[in-house]
Scaffold this active site. Structure first.
Site, PDB file in Angstrom:
ATOM      1  N   ASP A  45     -14.870  17.633  20.768  1.00  0.00           N
ATOM      2  CA  ASP A  45     -15.570  16.457  20.485  1.00  0.00           C
ATOM      3  C   ASP A  45     -16.005  16.719  19.119  1.00  0.00           C
ATOM      4  O   ASP A  45     -16.433  17.876  18.511  1.00  0.00           O
ATOM      5  CB  ASP A  45     -17.034  16.675  21.387  1.00  0.00           C
ATOM      6  CG  ASP A  45     -17.539  15.210  20.990  1.00  0.00           C
ATOM      7  OD1 ASP A  45     -17.221  14.359  21.367  1.00  0.00           O
ATOM      8  OD2 ASP A  45     -18.979  15.355  20.956  1.00  0.00           O
TER       9      ASP A  45
ATOM     10  N   GLU B 274     -10.557  15.690  18.722  1.00  0.00           N
ATOM     11  CA  GLU B 274     -11.195  14.142  18.527  1.00  0.00           C
ATOM     12  C   GLU B 274     -11.555  14.424  17.073  1.00  0.00           C
ATOM     13  O   GLU B 274     -12.503  14.705  16.743  1.00  0.00           O
ATOM     14  CB  GLU B 274     -12.223  14.033  19.422  1.00  0.00           C
ATOM     15  CG  GLU B 274     -12.833  12.667  19.073  1.00  0.00           C
ATOM     16  CD  GLU B 274     -14.328  12.530  19.237  1.00  0.00           C
ATOM     17  OE1 GLU B 274     -14.685  11.152  19.576  1.00  0.00           O
ATOM     18  OE2 GLU B 274     -14.894  13.337  19.340  1.00  0.00           O
TER      19      GLU B 274
END
Length: 556
Positions: free
Chosen positions: A214, A281
């Site tokens: 993330d 990401e």
């Protein structure tokens, strides 16, 4: 530490992740086993046969760790345990074993940019004085102004409002690029790096096959934390216009020193058997900057957000595809295609807007309402394009059903911190996170044993339920079944794009023995030579492809 007896899957030649189709599961919205209205790990286990039959290669699980759930689990209080909302570590081990028994790999989410403010580290930091080792794990700073009452700089939160907060009675400020309950870690601190290397090993020892990282581009901030006049956003919502178009180059994003972290992590993953992987990401442009995350000694994949942001426009899509394949090839990495996820308005609805493909930050009843039928028609065609491209592809749960965004959810049900922090100016991501419909006539549409759902399901979701689509030859689910089978049979993920001449707003390319035709215009066009083996809609005969449709042909 008591570790379970776990299984691994033998690595396929050429690295499995290079051409894998990976299915994203948002656990709280996939399937609920205990009836509390929130999906859980036993719920996922109960749907394992569905996932195996779909034909994907791996499952990516969004966070299921212990968390106060301020940001739906992306505020982690314990990285080594399962939140009771979702089950137990034993449930996770059973899920992993069941997936491996079906040749499905498991990728788990890792959230390294920030913790929850309820993490033991942050609680210790608040209880310790400025300059302490406990505070050094986070981005604590003295304020500006004579009395330190002004934030250390002018950065804004991605979720709206300022990016600095102070605990009551505390003179120092702490940085949070997201919600104030998600304090940013200081990745220049060796203790932080050691801790996350331990977290990686904890899950690798249990047998996981990889990690989705993330905010991978945000861990390192520029020295001195200089003021930044731009908007602190993960992405601006617009596609790249050319190779030099750059976004998110502020002092909080895409700093060069972040790559040393991933080189360390890659060494850890490579020390384990079974070909473990990482996917970034990283909302980074241009493609040459993104490619730095997937150099041979760093990540294995990086989500292609230029592709996710592309408009319904043939020249733009071709330009993005070519640039993506070229940039990935420069570093020997696969391209990684994605059209939806838990942070974006569902692709079916985005393609039904008057400017198809734009990325609004949520859609409410007061906004333009998508043309549901047109959006679905285009989304089916886009799936045929995406799954025909070489590299790896991701499917967000419900895409295989053609599920639209919930665009009429009342404000009282919305839980996204972006909605709260902006006073409703940003609608947020709840509309793409509504629990899945499994059985049209059942309470909660078969999501759980009772009627409870953590977000309400719109009435129209019943028409997209799995039981309505399984075995129905024209359904979106059966189209995905066919495409995933053909992709595997013909090795499309390991192939190459060879463009063919085509009219405006039509894309035609060959990949191995398959010729792909996507008509992004409104008028029928002639199909090139070849025998149809799959199509996104009924072909009218006489070698014609209707507008907003796609077909796969056998190359003559």
């Amino acid at each position: 530490m008591n570790l379970p007896t776990h299984t691994t899957i033998a690595s396929a030649a050429g690295n499995w992740w290079r051409n894998a189709v990976i299915y994203q599961i948002y656990p709280r919205s996939f399937a609920d086993a205990d009836g509390d209205g929130i999906g859980d790990l036993p719920g996922i286990l109960s749907r394992m046969e569905y996932l195996a039959a779909l034909g994907v290669d791996a499952l990516w699980l969004s966070p299921f760790y212990r968390s106060p759930q301020t940001d739906a689990g992306y505020d982690v209080s314990d990285y080594r345990d399962v939140d009771p909302l979702f089950g137990t570590l034993d449930d996770f081990d059973r899920l992993l074993q069941a997936a491996h028994a079906r040749d499905l790999r498991i990728i788990v989410d890792l959230v390294p940019n920030h913790t929850s403010d309820e993490h033991a580290w942050f609680r210790a930091a608040l209880a310790s004085p400025p300059g302490s080792v406990e505070r050094a794990r986070y981005m604590f700073r003295d304020g500006r102004g004579a009395d330190g009452s002004e934030p250390p700089n002018n950065w804004q939160s991605v979720f709206g409002g300022g990016a600095w907060s102070r605990a009551e009675g505390d003179r120092q400020w702490y940085l949070h690029l997201f919600d104030r309950k998600q304090p940013d870690l200081d990745w220049n601190n060796p203790e932080v790096r050691t801790e996350f290397e331990s977290v990686l090993r904890f899950w690798l020892d249990r047998g996981v096959d990889g990690f989705r990282v993330d905010v991978a581009h945000g861990l390192i901030k520029a020295a001195g934390l200089p003021d930044w006049a731009g908007e602190t956003s993960m992405v601006d919502g617009a596609p790249a216009q050319d190779a030099s178009d750059g976004v998110n180059r502020g002092p909080m994003w895409d700093q060069d020193n972040v790559h040393a972290i991933y080189r360390d992590w890659r060494r850890i993953l490579d020390s384990y058997p079974g070909d473990r992987m990482m996917v970034a990401e990283a909302w980074v442009r241009p493609q040459s900057r993104l490619a730095r995350y997937v150099r041979p000694d760093e990540m294995n994949q990086a989500f292609n957000f230029d592709y996710l942001l592309a408009r319904w426009n043939a020249p733009m899509l071709r330009t993005i595809i070519d640039a993506s394949l070229a940039a990935a090839a420069e570093v020997g990495a696969p391209a990684t295609w994605v059209t939806s996820n838990h942070d974006t308005v569902r692709i079916t609805s985005r393609l039904g807007l008057s400017h198809p493909g734009i990325r609004p930050k949520g859609i409410s009843a007061a906004d333009e309402q998508p043309d549901e039928a047109l959006g679905l028609r285009r989304a089916r065609a886009l799936a045929m394009l995406t799954l025909a491209l070489p590299g790896s592809a991701y499917i967000y749960q419900g895409e295989e059903l053609g599920l639209p965004e919930d665009t009429t959810m009342p404000a009282t049900f919305r839980q996204d911190p972006a909605f709260r922090r902006t006073g409703g100016r940003e609608i947020g991501r709840d509309g793409c996170r509504v629990p899945l419909p499994w059985v049209a006539g059942a309470p909660s549409l078969g999501f759980g044993p009772g009627a409870a759902t953590w977000l309400p399901q719109p009435e129209g979701f019943a028409g997209y339920a799995v039981d309505r689509q399984e075995g129905a030859p024209d359904s979106t689910l059966e189209l995905y079944h066919a495409l995933l089978r053909l992709r595997r049979e013909h090795g499309l993920g390991r192939g190459a794009v060879r463009w063919q001449a085509s009219p405006d707003q039509v894309l035609v390319f060959d990949n191995g023995p398959v010729r792909v035709v996507v008509n992004l215009g409104t008028d029928d066009v002639d199909l090139p030579p070849g025998t149809p083996i799959a199509s996104s809609l009924a072909l009218p005969g006489e070698g014609r492809l209707p507008g907003n449709g796609a077909a796969w042909l056998s190359v003559p």
